[in-house]
Structures are given as C-alpha cells and as structure tokens.
Write a protein that holds these residues in place. Structure first.
Motif, short mmCIF file in Angstrom:
data_model
loop_
_atom_site.label_atom_id
_atom_site.label_comp_id
_atom_site.label_asym_id
_atom_site.label_seq_id
_atom_site.Cartn_x
_atom_site.Cartn_y
_atom_site.Cartn_z
N ARG A 100 -19.12 6.79 9.01
CA ARG A 100 -17.90 7.06 8.25
C ARG A 100 -17.35 8.45 8.55
O ARG A 100 -18.11 9.42 8.57
CB ARG A 100 -18.17 6.98 6.74
CG ARG A 100 -18.32 5.58 6.21
CD ARG A 100 -16.99 4.83 6.17
NE ARG A 100 -17.15 3.47 5.66
CZ ARG A 100 -17.41 2.41 6.40
NH1 ARG A 100 -17.57 2.53 7.70
NH2 ARG A 100 -17.53 1.21 5.85
N ASN A 129 -4.82 -3.94 -5.47
CA ASN A 129 -5.86 -3.42 -6.36
C ASN A 129 -5.48 -3.58 -7.82
O ASN A 129 -6.01 -2.88 -8.69
CB ASN A 129 -6.12 -1.94 -6.04
CG ASN A 129 -6.79 -1.77 -4.68
OD1 ASN A 129 -7.39 -2.70 -4.15
ND2 ASN A 129 -6.67 -0.59 -4.11
N SER A 178 -11.25 -8.59 7.81
CA SER A 178 -11.77 -7.22 8.00
C SER A 178 -10.84 -6.33 8.81
O SER A 178 -11.07 -5.11 8.90
CB SER A 178 -13.15 -7.25 8.66
OG SER A 178 -14.08 -7.91 7.84
N ARG A 179 -9.80 -6.89 9.41
CA ARG A 179 -8.87 -6.12 10.25
C ARG A 179 -9.65 -5.26 11.24
O ARG A 179 -10.54 -5.77 11.91
CB ARG A 179 -7.91 -5.31 9.37
CG ARG A 179 -7.08 -6.24 8.46
CD ARG A 179 -6.11 -5.50 7.62
NE ARG A 179 -6.79 -4.67 6.64
CZ ARG A 179 -6.28 -3.61 6.06
NH1 ARG A 179 -5.06 -3.22 6.35
NH2 ARG A 179 -6.98 -2.92 5.17
N ASP A 191 -11.55 -2.48 -8.05
CA ASP A 191 -11.64 -1.72 -6.80
C ASP A 191 -11.77 -0.22 -7.04
O ASP A 191 -10.82 0.55 -6.90
CB ASP A 191 -10.45 -2.03 -5.87
CG ASP A 191 -10.67 -3.32 -5.11
OD1 ASP A 191 -11.60 -4.06 -5.47
OD2 ASP A 191 -9.91 -3.60 -4.17
N ASP A 218 -10.12 -10.02 1.42
CA ASP A 218 -11.48 -9.51 1.23
C ASP A 218 -12.06 -9.11 2.58
O ASP A 218 -12.72 -9.91 3.26
CB ASP A 218 -12.37 -10.58 0.59
CG ASP A 218 -12.08 -10.81 -0.89
OD1 ASP A 218 -11.57 -9.88 -1.55
OD2 ASP A 218 -12.39 -11.91 -1.39
N GLY A 219 -11.84 -7.87 2.97
CA GLY A 219 -12.29 -7.42 4.28
C GLY A 219 -13.77 -7.08 4.32
O GLY A 219 -14.39 -7.03 5.38
N ARG A 220 -14.31 -6.80 3.15
CA ARG A 220 -15.76 -6.50 3.09
C ARG A 220 -16.35 -7.05 1.80
O ARG A 220 -17.39 -6.57 1.33
CB ARG A 220 -16.02 -5.02 3.23
CG ARG A 220 -15.26 -4.17 2.24
CD ARG A 220 -15.79 -2.78 2.29
NE ARG A 220 -14.90 -1.85 1.63
CZ ARG A 220 -15.18 -0.59 1.45
NH1 ARG A 220 -16.32 -0.11 1.87
NH2 ARG A 220 -14.33 0.21 0.84
N ALA A 261 -11.75 -2.82 10.52
CA ALA A 261 -12.89 -2.12 9.89
C ALA A 261 -14.19 -2.92 10.03
O ALA A 261 -14.21 -4.01 10.60
CB ALA A 261 -12.56 -1.83 8.44
N ASP A 262 -15.29 -2.37 9.48
CA ASP A 262 -16.61 -2.93 9.78
C ASP A 262 -17.19 -3.87 8.72
O ASP A 262 -18.28 -4.40 8.89
CB ASP A 262 -17.60 -1.79 10.06
CG ASP A 262 -17.71 -0.83 8.88
OD1 ASP A 262 -17.17 -1.14 7.80
OD2 ASP A 262 -18.34 0.24 9.04
N GLY A 263 -16.50 -4.01 7.60
CA GLY A 263 -17.00 -4.93 6.57
C GLY A 263 -18.12 -4.35 5.73
O GLY A 263 -18.72 -5.06 4.91
N LEU A 264 -18.41 -3.07 5.92
CA LEU A 264 -19.57 -2.48 5.25
C LEU A 264 -19.16 -1.43 4.21
O LEU A 264 -17.99 -1.02 4.14
CB LEU A 264 -20.48 -1.84 6.30
CG LEU A 264 -20.94 -2.78 7.41
CD1 LEU A 264 -21.71 -2.04 8.48
CD2 LEU A 264 -21.77 -3.95 6.84
N GLN A 303 0.86 -1.19 0.00
CA GLN A 303 0.00 0.00 0.00
C GLN A 303 0.89 1.23 0.00
O GLN A 303 1.75 1.37 0.88
CB GLN A 303 -0.91 0.00 1.23
CG GLN A 303 -1.90 -1.17 1.23
CD GLN A 303 -2.87 -1.13 2.38
OE1 GLN A 303 -2.48 -0.91 3.52
NE2 GLN A 303 -4.14 -1.34 2.11
P1 AMP Z 1 -8.90 -0.78 -0.46
O1 AMP Z 1 -8.22 0.46 -0.04
O2 AMP Z 1 -10.36 -0.63 -0.75
O3 AMP Z 1 -8.18 -1.50 -1.55
O4 AMP Z 1 -8.87 -1.75 0.80
C1 AMP Z 1 -7.70 -2.24 1.38
C2 AMP Z 1 -8.04 -3.36 2.32
O5 AMP Z 1 -8.89 -2.89 3.35
C3 AMP Z 1 -8.75 -4.54 1.69
O6 AMP Z 1 -8.31 -5.68 2.34
C4 AMP Z 1 -10.20 -4.26 2.00
O7 AMP Z 1 -10.98 -5.43 2.01
C5 AMP Z 1 -10.09 -3.65 3.40
N1 AMP Z 1 -11.22 -2.77 3.71
C6 AMP Z 1 -11.50 -1.55 3.18
N2 AMP Z 1 -12.62 -1.04 3.72
C7 AMP Z 1 -13.06 -1.96 4.61
C8 AMP Z 1 -14.19 -2.03 5.49
N3 AMP Z 1 -15.08 -1.04 5.60
N4 AMP Z 1 -14.31 -3.14 6.25
C9 AMP Z 1 -13.43 -4.14 6.19
N5 AMP Z 1 -12.36 -4.14 5.40
C10 AMP Z 1 -12.17 -3.06 4.60
#
Ligand code: AMP
Ligand code: MG
Length: 531
Positions: free
Chosen positions: A185, A281, A141-142, A290, A111-113, A144-147, A101
């Motif tokens: 958010r 991504n 999901s680390r 993404d 796949d966090g969400r 974060a909320d998965g939403l 990143q």
């Molecule tokens: P992104 O910046 O969208 O490529 O996300 C980077 C990582 O964060 C990926 O593993 C996503 O699945 C995770 N992620 C982003 N937003 C959320 C969220 N609201 N809940 C859980 N995981 C998330």
C-alpha cells in the motif's frame, strides 16, 4: 485448501439467500474484471490464504448470530471468516453498483474487495447478510487488488461496533482475521509503498444495498433491473410499505430520506466524520457504511475532514455532512425517477429530508445541553455562540459535552473557565475568554428557565453525550500494537466502547484528550483512501 472440499458447519448458523435467489445474476461465472450488465451480482469464491489468525471478534455480534465463544475461537471460524472455506448454506457473491465519487459520476464500482457469504437467519427470524471485506479479487475490482490491510480492518471493526453501542445506525462487524499475506500500500499516494499485513473483516447488516446500487441501472437505461432491485428492497427491507406501485415508491423514498436524516443527526451528535460520503457509500437503510478514512472530532472544527484525499475541497468535512447527504438523496431521486415519473413529489420528499434534519438536529442539541426543549427564540443564538466558542477556544467536543453536565445554575464563571481550560487544546486567550463569559451567562439564564430537575438533566445529558468514543489516536495505538502481534488493546477498546455512556473504573485513559504526538501523525488526524 479447497473451498468446496472443506465445508465446515457452524451448526447454529442457518442461511436463506434471498438476494441471489430473487435477483438477476451475472451469467458469467469466471472471476475476471469486467463491466457486468443486467445483473445485481456475480458469484465469486473468496481467495484462499495460507495462515488465518484471529485478531478479534465481537462477542455481542456473535451472540446475535448464536455463535458461542468456543465456536468463535475455533479453527473452523477463522477458516470460514477469512474466506478459506464455506459453511453449509453459504453462496458467495459480489454486488454490482455504481456511484458518484466526490461529486462526479464514476460508472460501475461494485464490491471490488467484498464478498457476501449469504443471509444468516437469526433465532429471532432476522435476516443478516454476512460479508468479507478484503477476501480477494472480484469482477468489480477494477485496477485494485481486492485486499485490505490490518490497520484499516481494525479501524472498521472497532468503529462499526463502537457506533452501534453509541446508538448510531450502522453496519456491524463480527470478526477481523489476519490472512498471513502481505499487501502493498502507498498510504499517502506519494510513491512510498510499503508491505503491510493483510486482513479480512466480516461485516454484518440486514442489507448492504447502496444508493449506487440503483444508480448503476438507471445510468445504463436498464429500467427492468432497476425495478427488480427496488421491488426486492421494498419487499424485504421495507415490508410494511406493501406491494410496489409508483405511490409506494414515493413513500419508500421518503422513508429513505428520513432514515438518512436520522443517521446524519447521530453523526453530528457524536462528532463522527465519515470522510467519503460518495453515493456508493450511502446505505439504503440509513446505516453508516464503509468505514474508510473516517475520524472523530477532537477540537471542535466544522471544517475538519480526516481524509487527505479530500483536503483541497473538504467536500466531506464535518459541517458539510448534512448538505452532502441531501445531495446524495437528490442523486437517488434521479435514479428512481423513471419508476415514478413525477419530479415534484420527489422534490418534496428531498425537502422533507431538510425539515426532518433541522428539527431533529435542534432537538438533539437541546438534549445535549440539558434543555427540556429547543426554544427557537433563545436557543438558536445559544447554539451559534457555543459553536463559535468551541471552535475558537479549540475545545474537545466529546469532553465538553460530557463535562458540561457537571455544571449547574449555581456554577461560577471561574468554574466554567477552569472547565474550558481542562477540555481545550490551548490556553484561554482574550477572545475565547470573552466568548466563554458571554456564552456561560446565556446558558445559565437558559438553565434557570429549565423545567426539568437537576438529576434528570444530568441523566438526559449523559445518555446522549458519550464519555468514550473511538478517538483517532486510540485506534492508532491499538493498530500499532496489533501490527506487533499484540491484540490486547483491540479487545480492551472494544470492551470499553460497549458502554460508551457509562464511566468505567480504571478506564479514564480512554477519555484523555488527543496527545501532542497524535496531532500530525498519519492514521490519527490524516488518513487517505488507501486501505
Ligand atoms: P471506497 O472508496 O472504499 O468506497 O471504494 C470505492 C470502490 O473501490 C468500491 O467499488 C470498492 O470495492 C473499490 N475498492 C477499494 N479498494 C479496493 C481494493 N483494494 N481492491 C479492489 N477494489 C477496491
Ligand atoms: Mg465503498
């Protein structure tokens, strides 16, 4: 409502879930956040929501899946594609992947969400993975909320379909559905969180495998799982390559470099800025994937990025996208090196990315300008001077290229000035006037050497220079209305963007320059990763 108890069928949708059948699964089936080892995915059921409401669906995507309008408007459809129930044959899972990143290795992401529902097999025998974004927590999901919220879901839905119709390789979207749940958010990470409406997008692609899907295993020295995923990918997504050997791995990587180059050429052609080109991504199929804080160039500015999270370094600015794709390919090369163990051919393959990009980019620019071919002797400076003019005169990229076709060898300099004034964001000043005059004279001279006739030139230009793109402010207007419960503009935009190269009667408002109100408005020119 119990997921298992309500198995709706979508009669025409057949599944054959190769990914879960052939690749190693996480042995743990409870859904809690964790590091997942030696597995490509974890089985996980989408979270139930109370009140699904269909916002929009893509009729063409639905048709490809053999889903009729009646089916798409049915309760069963909303229940399934919000994640409340599973259709016959679905076997949901979240994928494990890692990634770099903003240039730094971030470890396990995954796949966090996103929850994959399964692989639909179309009537034509094509395999399409369907996945829900925003359907709740997964092991990845680390913190974060998965939403996902409505604004970002509409942005992803509209843009992936718009890119498809523009001819840009991309994942697609079937639907966007409100969950009825509120999601909190902090849009600009400034300590002002707001409640927003939650939504789920159903995304569709032959594969959602990312560069980071391979990187995660190499980073953990898990070469067994790495090889399984590479072999699987070659077998199903690159079947023409044949049985895997180190030589085939190289061919495969070379093809990934080519597909990536072609995708970036298309981005540069239409003025698309991805905004977060992290290696998680980057699609192994060279698809745009993404859609987060992406944006479209309005006034041509190679330094522009829509992503406020990247405002300092501007790593992912428009003009840097080709270099970043290269950097990402180098990371992928490092990840698969243990299977090949020869650095030199891998280096050759990544340099091939640049030669392919360079050649393809030049050809694309020639086509955009209505030239029969790219002539390095004259056209290199023609392009450099053009980009300088577009930047200094703050010219709207889309309107410029589209409108340029209306000029010809007989056009006058004052006609050109008038045109530039119409398509730019400021009045012609002294510097821009000088640049405009010099460039226009060179362009006319170049056009006079053109061997294609005028009508063919116009047709050629209009087949690559769209009149309709998903302008940042248009997406925001559709979002503003949808947040008030009115989805008409989402639908109208989707409809207009289906034919981006054809002027449509009564739709000229969708070609208008960015209005002043949108210049500094959040969601139009400034976006963050918060979605
Ligand atoms: P992104 O910046 O969208 O490529 O996300 C980077 C990582 O964060 C990926 O593993 C996503 O699945 C995770 N992620 C982003 N937003 C959320 C969220 N609201 N809940 C859980 N995981 C998330
Ligand atoms: Mg991502």
């Amino acid at each position: 409502m119990s997921t298992q108890a309500n198995r709706y069928t979508l009669d025409n949708l057949k599944f054959d879930n190769r990914f879960v059948r052939e690749l190693p699964a996480d042995a743990e089936t409870d859904n809690y956040r964790r590091q997942v080892y030696q597995a490509c995915y974890s089985r996980v059921i989408p979270t139930q929501v109370a009140e699904p409401t269909l916002v929009a669906y893509s009729p063409d995507m639905a048709a490809q899946l053999d889903l009729s309008a009646d089916v798409c408007q049915s309760i069963a459809f909303s229940q399934i594609f919000v994640g409340n129930s599973l259709a016959e044959g679905m076997d949901p899972y979240a994928c494990c992947y890692g990634g770099h990143q903003f240039g730094h290795w971030a470890g396990q992401l995954g796949d966090g969400r996103v929850i994959n529902l399964g692989e639909a097999v179309t009537r034509q025998g094509e395999y399409l993975t369907l996945q829900l974004k925003g359907a709740g927590l997964t092991p990845y999901s680390r913190s974060a909320d998965g939403l996902a919220v409505l604004r970002s879901s509409i942005r992803e839905f509209l843009c992936s379909e718009a890119m498809y119709y523009l001819g840009v390789p991309t994942t697609r979207a079937l639907s966007v559905i409100l969950t009825g749940k509120q999601v909190r958010r902090d849009m600009f990470y400034d300590g002002n969180p707001q409640w927003e409406q939650g939504a789920v997008v159903c995304r569709v692609a032959p594969s959602f495998t990312r560069f980071g899907s391979f990187q995660i295993f190499t980073s953990r020295d898990d070469l067994g799982t790495l090889k399984k995923l590479v072999d699987y990918t070659i077998a199903h997504d690159f079947p023409h390559l044949g049985s895997p050997t180190p030589a085939i791995y190289l061919q495969w990587f070379t093809e990934v470099c080519e597909k990536t180059a072609d995708m970036i050429i298309h981005w540069q052609r239409v003025g698309f800025v991805h905004g977060v080109m992290n290696t998680d991504n980057m699609s192994i199929l060279g698809l745009t994937i993404d859609y987060g804080p992406y944006g479209w160039l309005e006034n041509y500015d190679p330094d522009w990025t829509p992503n406020t999270t990247d405002a300092q370094g501007r790593r992912y600015r428009y003009g840097n996208q080709p270099q970043i794709a290269y950097w990402n390919l180098v990371q992928l090369a490092n990840a698969i090196y243990p299977l090949i163990k020869r650095a030199e051919p891998l280096q050759q393959a990544v340099s091939h990315y640049f030669s392919r990009f360079e050649k393809g980019w030049q050809t694309m620019q020639a086509v955009k300008l209505g030239l029969e071919t790219f002539n390095p002797d004259s056209d290199e400076s023609l392009l450099t001077d053009l980009f300088k003019l577009l930047q200094i005169a703050e010219v709207d990229m889309t309107l410029f290229y589209r409108g340029l076709a209306n000029l010809n060898v007989n056009s006058t300099l004052s006609e050109f000035y008038l045109f530039i004034e119409q398509v730019s964001y400021k009045a012609l000043d002294h510097e821009s006037t000088i640049l405009a005059e010099a460039w226009f004279n060179d362009y006319l001279q170049r056009l006079r050497k053109n061997t294609i006739n005028d009508q063919d030139r116009i047709t050629q230009m209009q087949s690559v220079n769209p009149c309709y793109v998903l302008r940042n402010y248009l997406a925001q207007e559709a979002i503003d209305q949808a947040e008030q419960g009115d989805f008409a503009l989402v639908e109208e935009l989707l409809d207009v963007l289906r034919q981006p190269y054809t002027e449509q009667p009564g739709k000229s408002r969708f070609t208008a320059k960015r209005p002043d109100w949108a210049k500094q408005r959040a969601g139009c020119s400034m976006l963050s990763c918060s979605s």
